[in-house]
Design an enzyme around this catalytic site. Structure first.
Site, short mmCIF file in Angstrom:
data_model
loop_
_atom_site.label_atom_id
_atom_site.label_comp_id
_atom_site.label_asym_id
_atom_site.label_seq_id
_atom_site.Cartn_x
_atom_site.Cartn_y
_atom_site.Cartn_z
N GLN A 28 5.88 -3.64 -58.29
CA GLN A 28 6.45 -4.58 -57.78
C GLN A 28 7.11 -3.02 -57.02
O GLN A 28 7.81 -3.97 -55.76
CB GLN A 28 7.16 -5.81 -57.90
N ARG B 221 22.71 -14.24 -61.44
CA ARG B 221 21.33 -15.19 -60.83
C ARG B 221 22.06 -16.70 -61.41
O ARG B 221 21.81 -17.68 -60.74
CB ARG B 221 20.26 -14.90 -60.17
N ARG C 294 9.93 -14.28 -61.95
CA ARG C 294 9.65 -15.53 -61.19
C ARG C 294 11.21 -16.43 -61.56
O ARG C 294 11.64 -16.99 -62.46
CB ARG C 294 8.86 -15.95 -61.60
N PHE D 47 14.79 -15.37 -61.67
CA PHE D 47 15.65 -14.14 -61.78
C PHE D 47 16.38 -14.85 -62.15
O PHE D 47 17.63 -14.37 -62.44
CB PHE D 47 15.22 -12.96 -60.51
N ALA E 232 12.68 -11.57 -55.50
CA ALA E 232 13.66 -11.93 -55.22
C ALA E 232 13.18 -13.69 -53.88
O ALA E 232 13.44 -13.56 -53.32
CB ALA E 232 14.67 -11.23 -54.59
N GLU F 166 9.59 -17.96 -55.94
CA GLU F 166 10.28 -17.90 -56.91
C GLU F 166 10.49 -19.53 -57.23
O GLU F 166 10.90 -20.62 -58.15
CB GLU F 166 11.50 -17.00 -57.19
#
Lengths: 770, 487
Positions: free
Chosen positions: A202, A315, A347, A349, A519, A720
């Site tokens: 990724q 997060r 996914r 995060f 993200a 996500e």
């Protein structure tokens, strides 16, 4: 202004769908290898923590087919693949920090030969005490990064003043990505000290940097390419760098192309997972369940190194509010260092764990007050953005687009929540063995990288003189449909069909300095960049044709494969040919940087997110109180993607995210032996949802609306946020447990049959039988 | 048997293979030797289905005389293809035209990352070729039970299974395949050698018995759903292999009024069909046992002879009083199934002795009440934490016989003697069952592992006894199983 849509908003199939179904989509492992190519495999540590005192690799070197065996001493540059701190060795040098950590690399003539040889090493260790869990790390104050606290208001006073108080704690398990295609890299040396890698990743740019550092080279000597991944889910963001670096080192040492493909068991053993958490809270609330004060501790097991644990745990803090206003709040985030694999992006995060925490607290409040958890959710929602009350998050960002209340009320109506609540209570009253449960949970998820600098992207668009379009951008395709959406965006700018536009593989030598495709921002960032590049070319074509027709360039239309300028209507291909002959530049690069966002990581205040994406899910489950087994009977989802670029792809992301979130909280259990060895390292033991776990009634709808911000064609990110719709299943199971016990519920996640049976006290002999 | 190359039908021609190790997998051959990379490796243990291929075998009862079944290529050894046909995802499309199952997957948006997709296409295609007409949702779930997808959440794939049948039907021309296989059937039985190991594929029970008697250190191989993993996961070097798949007599299933006799080589799909027909109480377990491709490859005899403590067929069979027919050379003997197991991975089989058939009492000879259930983290394609087989006969209100057996509770599938003793001769009542539940706690000392703790296994075993009572004692007033409940 309404944007003319055409291919925008069309449910076009995935751009590779025909290749997928016919087996012709080429993944990294399917690429023909040059003659003489070699295969590599890691040799792994059989202890969780220890100092290597002797490593005998003679039998490995002597094994059939072995060409080279590399250790840390053979790394010419930096022995690190950690993306933030430099604390993640490619090959451990002396100190083993988790069970299965790579210690050496075998390079052999075949994949099988390398794997077999890797098992022949003999080690001696001086064992060291192993810290294996977040709780043990908390006791030892063992951190990969220092603890962080975010506060607002006076929590002590608020808790003391609250009419009701509850304290609680819950364990929340991690999750293996289980991308169907395992980690893989192929490294090929090129002339003049340069190297090209095909990696399932990724984050090609980070692979480029890490490989350069490992070889002691500079970035322009390394190129990294990825056409597609067989799934990523965050597991191929930082985690593919160890694979890339090892393959590159092997190619550099042997001067031959080298493929490193991890077997499933090795992949699950040596790559990080979603962080598991220990969550503790002390909450004060009023008679309606309105939260007045909250002290929350979020302790995550980060593993032996920092990896991305800093921003992930940030997060978690940012999403500990979910859709709810927290007035007086203190959130303490502990980043626990343990002798386990280094946990990583997955996914959501960190966001899902924050939401799990607050939803558990809300559920407890409701059960304490004896009311429907949905009502407690409603009284805690953020206020209207037009007012001044209850609409600023604990990190100082105003919630300007709060559609959660409206979205939830629409789903409540659509799924017939109230009537089903009554019917389920009636069922449970007469069903002693099987209990049903119902829950409706909302999602609010912040879109943007919290590290502001990553919110940039580039793209390159080429129009060839025959009118065909080839483009490339910095994003990677892992199944989420990014290439499909970008193709739509560029086709739209030129008024072409998607078939006229092709994408070439993502490659660091075509678009530099890219951010990870992560993200949820892939389409937002790369779509805008690709649009900018296409618009630059279109502007030149417009000016060219406008001039000869004496119309303003902005009045030129590109539609249906034709260009219209005043009275002139000309096929796109003809205009392009004329422009080429007129020596007009037919290719360009585009760049995009997300506006408005800012964030101070020291105060943890600011506007880290460009906007929020919302959704809600209602799940109904059945629980077998004799075995703890459960099933999802029905799921209803309403999700906000703004104005959808491609509804079919967005619904695919929503359904897939929901099922993956459900798996995280139900059947997907990671289990370690007391010596720190992961025992659930293959699909025989680690159980992601299978086809029969798909709810028999599964209604998924897109919420009508558009992004209030100027995101690409007013759409919203979708990668996500839907994962957290899976929380509804967990809380429906909690509801079923409450129906079984009639009292408060302590349920750890994942809600395996054993966890559920424990929660309802079923490990003892059933009451009717005793 | 004569030494000759492995021969099988592939891409319209007969392939002749020699020089490959006996344990080379079909998947390795496809990807590395035949450069056919459409079939993917996801796990190399038969659990994810990314490598699903379809095997064609001669079968006069199947349409066109060709039986097509989906199996996992990652754990099938190449020599087992001898005399068969191999189909992969590359075979489906006709030039540029996608097959209806492929087109339906495109139309339903059933692929995202696409890595699992060829496997799904092959499972759907095997089903498409096997049955025409519409499918129930349950049938589709069963067909796809061995394919994992991490992206879609499955809904569009389930839709595609239905949509494929709404398109104009495209059936394979089986005649040339059958003709090719008929020619292969005329070849002598396979005796294949590579490096230092040999692979025998006898065609009769007599040949099997004599081959094994002459080479008792050889390893019998049936569906390779376990032995395949010894190679792919444990990287073990295997001895000579004697393959049971070509012994057609061994697949015979017969039934009369008193007994069902299942040949040890019958696949789990075939064996469970017979068991369910004899007693519908097998239905739930039959569906939850592994997955469709594993049931297509694995055999009941293999599950039994393997003797895993978590083999799911044995508790039910032991409860029903099944016996196994063993053969060594010309000599045969019959023992109770539970007596086959002496300890963890230790059986009563002598050197050169093999399981020939399983005899299951049915009809009047069978217990009057019978249930068998498995309990696992995931509904399908999982390994049991606990598997139960319970059979009780009641006469004049008293328990005349009670056979209670569990898997996952001990080193072997085994009976629960204290529990059985607590039931025997007692009135068939809740009190008796409660006493038996208490007694059961003293029967086993289960392990704690990644599937469950000892506490959970004990509690669940007890609770399954209670469910047995609830389901058999009186007409149920409320549901006792998840399958009975819907939204």
């Amino acid at each position: 202004m309404m944007v003319p849509r055409g291919v925008i908003g069309a449910s076009l199939p995935h751009e590779s769908a025909k290749l997928h179904v016919s087996g012709r989509a080429q993944y990294t492992d399917d690429m023909p290898l040059p003659a003489g190519a070699l295969h590599a495999a890691f040799g792994s540590a059989p202890v969780a923590h220890g100092q290597i005192t002797a490593m005998d690799l003679a039998a490995v070197r002597a094994a059939p087919g072995v060409v080279k065996v590399l250790t840390a001493a053979d790394i010419p540059g930096e022995n690190n693949c950690g993306p933030v701190l430099h604390d993640d060795p490619i090959l451990a040098d002396g100190l083993v920090q988790y069970w299965g950590q790579p210690l050496f690399l075998v390079v052999a003539t075949g994949h099988d030969a390398a794997r077999r040889a890797a098992r022949l090493a003999k080690f001696e260790f001086e064992p060291l005490p192993a810290v294996l869990t977040a709780e043990a790390a908390m006791a030892a104050e063992s951190w990969v990064l220092p603890p962080v606290e975010v506060r607002r208001g006076d929590v002590v006073t608020a808790l003391a003043a609250a009419k009701y108080r509850l304290q609680g704690a819950v364990d929340l398990g991690g999750q293996e990505h289980f991308y169907l295609e395992g980690q893989i890299a192929i490294a090929t040396l090129r002339e003049d000290d340069s190297i090209h890698l095909n990696v399932s990743t990724q984050h090609p740019t980070e692979m480029q940097h890490m490989v350069a550092h490992a070889l002691g080279w500079r970035a322009h000597q390394v190129s990294v390419e990825c056409r597609r991944m067989g799934g990523g889910f965050g597991g191929k963001e930082s985690q593919s760098s160890q694979i890339s670096c090892a393959a590159a080192l092997a190619a550099w040492h042997t001067k031959r192309p080298v493929k490193l493909r991890l077997d499933r068991d090795d992949d699950m053993t040596i790559t990080g997972k979603r962080h598991d958490f220990r969550i503790e809270w002390n909450v004060g609330f009023d008679a309606e369940g309105r939260i007045e004060g909250l002290a929350l501790t979020l302790a995550s097991r980060c593993g032996f190194s920092a990896d991305l644990s800093g921003p992930i745990n940030d997060r978690t803090i940012f999403h500990a509010d979910n859709c709810y206003y927290l007035d007086a709040v203190a959130i303490r985030s502990l980043r626990c260092k343990t002798n386990t694999v280094s946990n990583t992006a997955f996914r959501g995060f960190g966001g899902p764990q924050g939401m799990f925490a607050i939803e558990t607290i809300i559920d407890d409040i409701a059960r304490h007050l004896g009311c429907d958890p949905l009502d407690v959710r409603r009284v805690n929602f953020y206020g209207d953005s037009r007012g001044t009350q209850r609409n600023v998050t604990h990190y100082g960002m105003k919630v300007e687009d709060n559609i959660a209340p409206a979205l939830v009320e629409q789903l409540v109506r659509d799924c017939d929540y109230a009537a089903r609540r009554v019917e389920i209570a009636r069922f449970n009253a007469s069903s002693p063995i099987i209990k049903r449960g119902l829950a409706l949970t909302p999602v609010k998820f912040g879109i943007s990288f919290t590290a502001t600098m990553y919110n940039q992207a580039g793209a390159q668009v080429a129009v060839y003189s025959d009118g065909t379009v080839l483009l490339t951008h910095g994003g990677t395709e892992m199944g989420q449909g990014l290439y499909t959406k970008i193709r739509q965006i560029v086709a739209h700018e030129f008024g072409l069909q998607v078939e006229d536009v092709r994408l070439s593989p993502t490659d660091t030598s075509r678009v530099p300095n890219t951010s990870a495709t992560a993200a949820s921002s892939g389409t937002d960032l790369n779509g805008k960049a690709a649009q900018a590049a296409a618009q630059a070319i279109r502007a030149r074509l417009s000016a060219f044709i406008a001039a000869r027709n004496a119309v303003p360039p902005e009045h030129v239309l590109f539609t249906g494969g034709r260009v219209i300028a005043g009275s002139e209507i000309i096929p796109f291909v003809d205009l392009v040919g004329q422009a080429y002959r007129a020596r007009i530049q037919l290719w360009d690069a585009g760049f995009y940087a997300t506006p408005k966002i800012h964030y101070d990581p020291h105060t943890m205040m600011g506007r880290p997110f460009y906007y929020f994406a919302y959704g809600a899910a209602c799940a109904e489950v059945a629980l077998d109180t004799l075995t703890g087994e459960s099933r999802v009977l029905r799921a209803d989802i309403l999700h906000d993607v703004g104005r959808s670029l491609n509804p079919a792809i967005d619904i695919g992301q929503i359904e897939g995210g929901f099922i993956q979130g459900m798996g995280w909280l139900t059947s997907e259990e990671l289990w370690w032996k007391p010596d720190g060895r992961l025992m659930t390292h293959a699909p025989s033991t680690y159980k992601i949802p299978a086809v029969s776990d798909c709810p028999p009634v599964f209604n998924v709808k897109l919420f009508e609306g558009e992004n209030v911000e100027d995101a690409i064609h007013k759409s919203k990110a979708v990668g996500e946020p839907p994962l957290m719709l899976g929380l509804s299943v967990f809380f429906a199971l909690r509801d079923a447990c409450a129906a079984a016990t009639g009292g408060p519920v302590e349920l750890s996640a994942p809600a395996t049959p054993e966890a559920l049976l424990r929660a309802i006290g079923g490990l003892a002999i059933p009451a009717e039988a005793a | 048997m004569t030494a000759r190359p492995i021969q099988f039908y592939f891409r319209g021609a007969v392939q002749q293979i020699s020089g490959k190790p006996t344990t080379r997998s079909v998947l390795q051959w496809l990807r590395e030797d035949a450069c056919a990379t459409g079939t993917k490796e996801g796990c190399a243990e038969g659990d994810c289905g990314a490598c699903t291929v379809v095997i064609g075998e001669r079968d006069d009862s199947a349409p066109g005389g060709l039986k097509l079944t989906a199996v996992n290529a990652c754990i099938q050894f190449l020599p087992t293809l001898d005399g068969k046909a191999l189909f992969t995802v590359e075979d489906l499309a006709d030039g540029g035209d996608l097959h209806p199952v492929q087109q339906a997957m495109v139309d339903c948006h059933a692929s995202q990352c696409g890595f699992c997709t060829p496997g799904f296409a092959m499972s759907l295609w095997a089903d498409y070729e096997t049955r025409s007409g519409t499918r129930t949702r349950e049938q589709t779930l069963s067909v796809l039970s061995g394919n994992l997808c991490r992206c879609t959440g499955y809904r569009p794939i389930i839709d595609a299974a239905t949509a494929a049948h709404a398109r104009p039907r495209v059936a394979m021309d089986r005649a040339p395949v059958r003709a090719a296989l008929d020619l292969l059937a005329a070849l002598p039985a396979l005796e294949y050698q590579s490096d230092h190991t040999r692979f025998f594929a006898p065609r009769t029970v007599d040949e099997l018995a004599s081959t094994y008697l002459a080479r008792p250190s050889a390893r019998l191989l049936a569906g390779s759903t376990d032995i395949g993993l010894w190679v792919t996961k444990q990287m073990r070097d295997l001895p000579d292999l004697i393959y049971l798949g070509a012994v057609t007599e061994l697949r015979t299933i017969t039934r009369d009024d008193d007994q069902l006799v299942i040949g040890a080589g019958a696949t789990l799909t075939e064996a469970f069909a017979a068991l369910v027909a004899a007693n519908p109480a097998w239905q739930e377990l039959a569906e939850r046992f592994a997955s469709m491709p594993i049931r297509n490859a694995g055999t009941l005899g293999g599950n039994i002879a393997n003797g895993s403590p978590i083999g799911d067929s044995m508790p039910g069979l032991i409860a029903l009083g099944a016996s196994v027919l063993l053969q060594r050379g010309d000599a045969t003997r019959e023992i109770a199934l539970e007596d086959l197991y002496l300890g963890y991975q230790k059986s009563a089989l002598q050197a050169g002795e093999f399981v020939r058939a399983i005899r299951v009492p049915c009809g009047p000879a069978a217990p009057t009440m019978f249930r068998t259930w498995k309990v696992s983290k995931r509904a399908d394609q999982d390994i049991s934490a606990v598997c139960a087989g319970i059979a009780v006969s009641v006469r004049d209100g008293l328990i005349e016989s009670a056979r209670v057996a569990f898997g996952g509770m001990a080193a072997t599938p085994s009976r629960a003697p204290r529990c059985e003793a607590a039931l025997l001769g007692q009135p068939w009542s809740a009190e008796s069952v409660r006493a038996a539940m208490l007694a059961l706690s003293a029967d086993y000392m289960p392990l704690t592992d990644m599937r469950a703790t000892a506490n959970y296994r004990n509690a669940t075993a007890r609770n399954l006894l209670w469910r047995f009572w609830l389901e058999t004692a009186a007409p149920a007033t409320a549901p006792t199983r998840l399958a009975e409940v819907s939204a």
